[in-house]
Design an enzyme around this catalytic site. Structure first.
Site, PDB file in Angstrom:
ATOM      1  N   LYS A   1      -6.569 -11.479  -6.902  1.00  0.00           N
ATOM      2  CA  LYS A   1      -7.785 -11.644  -6.118  1.00  0.00           C
ATOM      3  C   LYS A   1      -8.808 -10.572  -6.498  1.00  0.00           C
ATOM      4  O   LYS A   1      -8.431  -9.436  -6.771  1.00  0.00           O
ATOM      5  CB  LYS A   1      -7.393 -11.488  -4.634  1.00  0.00           C
ATOM      6  CG  LYS A   1      -8.491 -11.825  -3.642  1.00  0.00           C
ATOM      7  CD  LYS A   1      -8.052 -11.501  -2.218  1.00  0.00           C
ATOM      8  CE  LYS A   1      -9.114 -10.611  -1.607  1.00  0.00           C
ATOM      9  NZ  LYS A   1      -9.054 -10.394  -0.194  1.00  0.00           N
TER      10      LYS A   1
ATOM     11  N   LYS B   1     -12.350  -5.236  -3.571  1.00  0.00           N
ATOM     12  CA  LYS B   1     -13.430  -4.259  -3.543  1.00  0.00           C
ATOM     13  C   LYS B   1     -12.890  -2.849  -3.665  1.00  0.00           C
ATOM     14  O   LYS B   1     -13.631  -1.920  -3.936  1.00  0.00           O
ATOM     15  CB  LYS B   1     -14.285  -4.414  -2.291  1.00  0.00           C
ATOM     16  CG  LYS B   1     -13.644  -4.016  -0.983  1.00  0.00           C
ATOM     17  CD  LYS B   1     -14.523  -4.515   0.133  1.00  0.00           C
ATOM     18  CE  LYS B   1     -14.391  -3.839   1.475  1.00  0.00           C
ATOM     19  NZ  LYS B   1     -13.189  -3.156   1.805  1.00  0.00           N
TER      20      LYS B   1
ATOM     21  N   LYS C   1       0.835  -1.213   0.000  1.00  0.00           N
ATOM     22  CA  LYS C   1       0.000   0.000   0.000  1.00  0.00           C
ATOM     23  C   LYS C   1       0.865   1.256   0.000  1.00  0.00           C
ATOM     24  O   LYS C   1       0.526   2.238  -0.650  1.00  0.00           O
ATOM     25  CB  LYS C   1      -0.945   0.013   1.205  1.00  0.00           C
ATOM     26  CG  LYS C   1      -2.098  -0.963   1.088  1.00  0.00           C
ATOM     27  CD  LYS C   1      -3.152  -0.659   2.129  1.00  0.00           C
ATOM     28  CE  LYS C   1      -4.277  -1.679   2.088  1.00  0.00           C
ATOM     29  NZ  LYS C   1      -5.265  -1.443   3.166  1.00  0.00           N
TER      30      LYS C   1
END
Ligand code: TRP
Length: 344
Positions: free
Chosen positions: A203, A206, A120
């Site tokens: 993956k 969202k 991140k």
């Protein structure tokens, strides 16, 4: 076999989802569906982890709306607030407080080596990476340890965070005496790790969305959901079989989606598609089952959110229950760590 197993009723589970992005079919099949099933076997706490959602740049109005949305989706997916405790993390100040206390017993090295932090942080300008992003796993440990959870349902991507939670609990218990239950990971069943439709090597996410066709959201209208499935990346073959060949990951993902939604065996599924004319037939059927899966969730979601004060009321009840458990642990931690008790 099963009757000799000790009853699990009193074991506690805690899990949470961040109110960022849109919940996907992957979140449902890999997490919420299991939570709803397991709530009958465990004493369950499900929180909307809004304090985690502010570790990266965000919009306040969106955070507020998404917090209610995620809570309503928990319920729409079958979590029963009469059985499980559903609450918002920031409604319980003990999460922030325990996170601070645990920060002071967490070696920095443990945090710097977290792969999610590295990933991140790499996506942001170095100078805008917040201290909160580094401390994220400590807050997650606080979430889990406050409730003395025995088991934590998490996906593969959260395993390292759960390891850190266990290490931290052990370290604390060693430094200050037995205080925390050491939680075990509860890994979702195989086939419940849904991959991105536009890139089956990653993956389904969202929040990290590579294109409009990345994920089917739980609140997607049927035509949109269908379009996303019909556009899913496959390969140039036509054989409809489960496979771990990376070249065939797209078709395998559609089959796993079908498997997770229908609960049918792989043999039955392959036999069912043996007469299909090609991937188009597979996609059409996956889309049909998907739409049928989403329909009751969406109907319930719309009913629950007709009146926002309803969800807010349930969250207030959830917070009241969660607070009792959290505060008991926090009192013990304060005492163990040597804080002078405030006179009341
Ligand atoms: N980090 C988790 C995720 O992104 C969310 C989370 C926060 C969580 N606190 C938790 C999950 C406690 C399980 C238990 O998926």
């Amino acid at each position: 076999m099963s009757e000799t197993r000790p009853p699990q009723r009193n074991k506690r589970v805690l899990s949470g989802v961040q109110p960022s992005g849109n919940l996907t079919i992957g979140n449902y099949l890999g997490a919420l569906k299991q939570w709803a099933r397991e709530q009958h076997n465990y004493e369950s706490f499900f929180c909307v982890v809004d304090l985690h959602a502010i570790t990266v740049p965000y919009d306040p109005a969106t955070l507020r709306a998404k917090t209610r949305e995620v809570a309503a989706l928990y319920l729409a997916c079958g979590i029963d607030p009469a059985i499980s405790t559903v609450f918002v993390q920031s409604h319980i100040p003990a999460h922030s407080e325990l996170a601070w206390l645990l920060n002071c017993v967490t070696p920095l090295g443990w945090l710097y080596r977290m792969t999610q932090f590295k990933d991140k942080a790499a996506k942001q300008q170095a100078e805008s990476v917040s201290a909160g992003l580094l401390n994220y796993p400590v807050l997650m440990a606080a979430d889990i340890l406050l409730y003395q959870a025995d088991a934590v349902p998490v996906g593969d991507d959260q395993r390292q965070h759960l390891e850190l939670t266990r290490d931290l609990a052990q370290r604390f218990n060693h430094l200050f005496g037995e205080t925390f239950t050491i939680p075990e990971p509860m890994i979702p069943p195989a086939g419940a790790r849904i991959r991105a439709l536009d890139d089956p090597t990653v993956k389904m996410s969202k929040s990290e969305v590579s294109s409009e066709y990345h994920a089917v959201y739980l609140l997607d209208p049927p035509d949109k959901a269908r379009k996303k499935i019909m556009r899913a990346v496959t390969d140039s073959g036509r054989e409809i079989r489960f496979s771990d060949d990376p070249e065939r990951a797209g078709v395998n993902n559609l089959l796993e989606l079908y498997e997770a939604m229908t609960g049918e065996t792989r043999e039955a599924i392959e036999a069912h598609f043996a007469t299909a004319r090609g991937y188009g037939d597979l996609k059409k059927e996956v889309a049909d089952v998907l739409i049928a899966t989403l329909e009751p969730i969406q109907a319930r979601y719309h009913e629950l959110t007709r009146d926002v004060s309803y969800i807010d009321g349930l969250l207030a009840e959830g917070a009241a229950r969660a607070r009792v458990v959290a505060n008991a642990t926090l009192d013990l931690v304060r005492e163990r760590m040597g804080f002078l008790k405030a006179r009341t």
